[in-house]
Design a protein around this motif. Sequence first.
Motif, short mmCIF file in Angstrom:
data_model
loop_
_atom_site.label_atom_id
_atom_site.label_comp_id
_atom_site.label_asym_id
_atom_site.label_seq_id
_atom_site.Cartn_x
_atom_site.Cartn_y
_atom_site.Cartn_z
N SER A 157 0.86 -1.18 0.00
CA SER A 157 0.00 0.00 0.00
C SER A 157 0.89 1.23 0.00
O SER A 157 2.01 1.19 0.53
N VAL A 158 0.39 2.32 -0.56
CA VAL A 158 1.12 3.59 -0.51
C VAL A 158 0.20 4.65 0.10
O VAL A 158 -0.96 4.77 -0.30
N VAL A 159 0.75 5.38 1.06
CA VAL A 159 0.03 6.48 1.69
C VAL A 159 0.67 7.79 1.23
O VAL A 159 1.89 7.98 1.38
N VAL A 160 -0.14 8.67 0.66
CA VAL A 160 0.34 10.00 0.27
C VAL A 160 0.01 10.95 1.42
O VAL A 160 -1.15 11.33 1.62
N GLY A 188 3.19 -0.75 -8.51
CA GLY A 188 2.58 -2.01 -8.11
C GLY A 188 1.75 -1.98 -6.85
O GLY A 188 1.30 -3.04 -6.39
N ALA A 189 1.50 -0.81 -6.28
CA ALA A 189 0.63 -0.74 -5.11
C ALA A 189 -0.78 -1.16 -5.49
O ALA A 189 -1.29 -0.75 -6.53
N ASP A 190 -1.41 -1.98 -4.66
CA ASP A 190 -2.77 -2.40 -4.98
C ASP A 190 -3.81 -1.52 -4.30
O ASP A 190 -5.02 -1.74 -4.49
N GLU A 191 -3.37 -0.53 -3.52
CA GLU A 191 -4.27 0.47 -2.95
C GLU A 191 -3.45 1.70 -2.58
O GLU A 191 -2.25 1.61 -2.33
N VAL A 192 -4.12 2.84 -2.54
CA VAL A 192 -3.48 4.10 -2.18
C VAL A 192 -4.37 4.80 -1.18
O VAL A 192 -5.60 4.76 -1.30
N SER A 193 -3.77 5.44 -0.18
CA SER A 193 -4.55 6.22 0.78
C SER A 193 -4.07 7.66 0.76
O SER A 193 -2.87 7.93 0.62
#
Length: 324
Positions: A157-160, A188-193
């Motif tokens: 996951s990646v958090v901005v 390749g992150a399968d979700e972003v927050s």
Amino acid sequence: MPVQSADATSPLPWNWPERLPAAIEVREVGPRDGLQNIDATLTAADKVRLIRAVAAAGVRRIEAASFVSPRAVPQMADAEEVVRAVRDLPDVSIEALVPNGRGAERAIATGAVDRLVFVVAASSTFNERNVRMTTERSARELHRVAGLAGEAGTPLSVVVATAFGCPYAGDVPEETVLSLVSLAVREGADEVSLADTTGMATPASIAALVPVAGSAAGGRPVGLHLHDTRALGMANALTALTLGVTLFDASVAGMGGCPFAPPSARGNISTEDFVHLAHELGVATGLDLSRLVTAARLAEEITGRELPGQIMRAGPRLNAATRA
């Protein structure tokens, strides 16, 4: 006086009751975000007690630790010990925040982390304070972390962070946020927050940014990580619900805060308070509110301080469902 209808140009979804999702997922971040800026060093055993308490309430995603330098965040020095101690929890994803490749290597080496959560701030000023790198350098580090995650078969996951503004640099350009969302997907992150790291978001800015971020994510889920510095956390969460957001970070008892943010920045939205709101709206969470209250009271016990959660004091509204 008749009720005035909303301006058609307003970014707010005024027909919100028709747009609520049937169910949402709540990721508990209290053991990481909630504890990281508490001065008193807590024992690994107490952290494990808290993790087990929220898992007992039905939480299936728990951000249990961050793999950062112990010099920068002393509270997270026992990250390996904590995640290994809860690896036996059934059907629970144990997740770990990592700011760089070294953190990812440490997390993967435990054999107990089910998901890596990489954080990069849209504000380079904040990013340098938070992880000692410019945003551009963190973007390059993401490539390394993504490679490690891919080799290990660990979801990413990646958090901005500071997606809605920076306490040091002010407004953050929308295009910067969207470029980081797009980069996360390419890596390749399968979700972003999107993280409202220090509580600068408003319902209007949530309504403006979330839809375009969803487009930039190309179909991947876009979640929200909200803080309550200016008492807008729940209003922002409600707005996000009306926009169809189904992934939310929350912290038991409303703990939380970044050690590198101004002291005025407050904690995350309270898990039990947010779940109470969701249940009142008929949105399913799969979580047991009474057990979340028990976890919130445990959080107060182990931290030795009064925490801002409201439902653990007031209780749910009369006849409100405790589980949905």
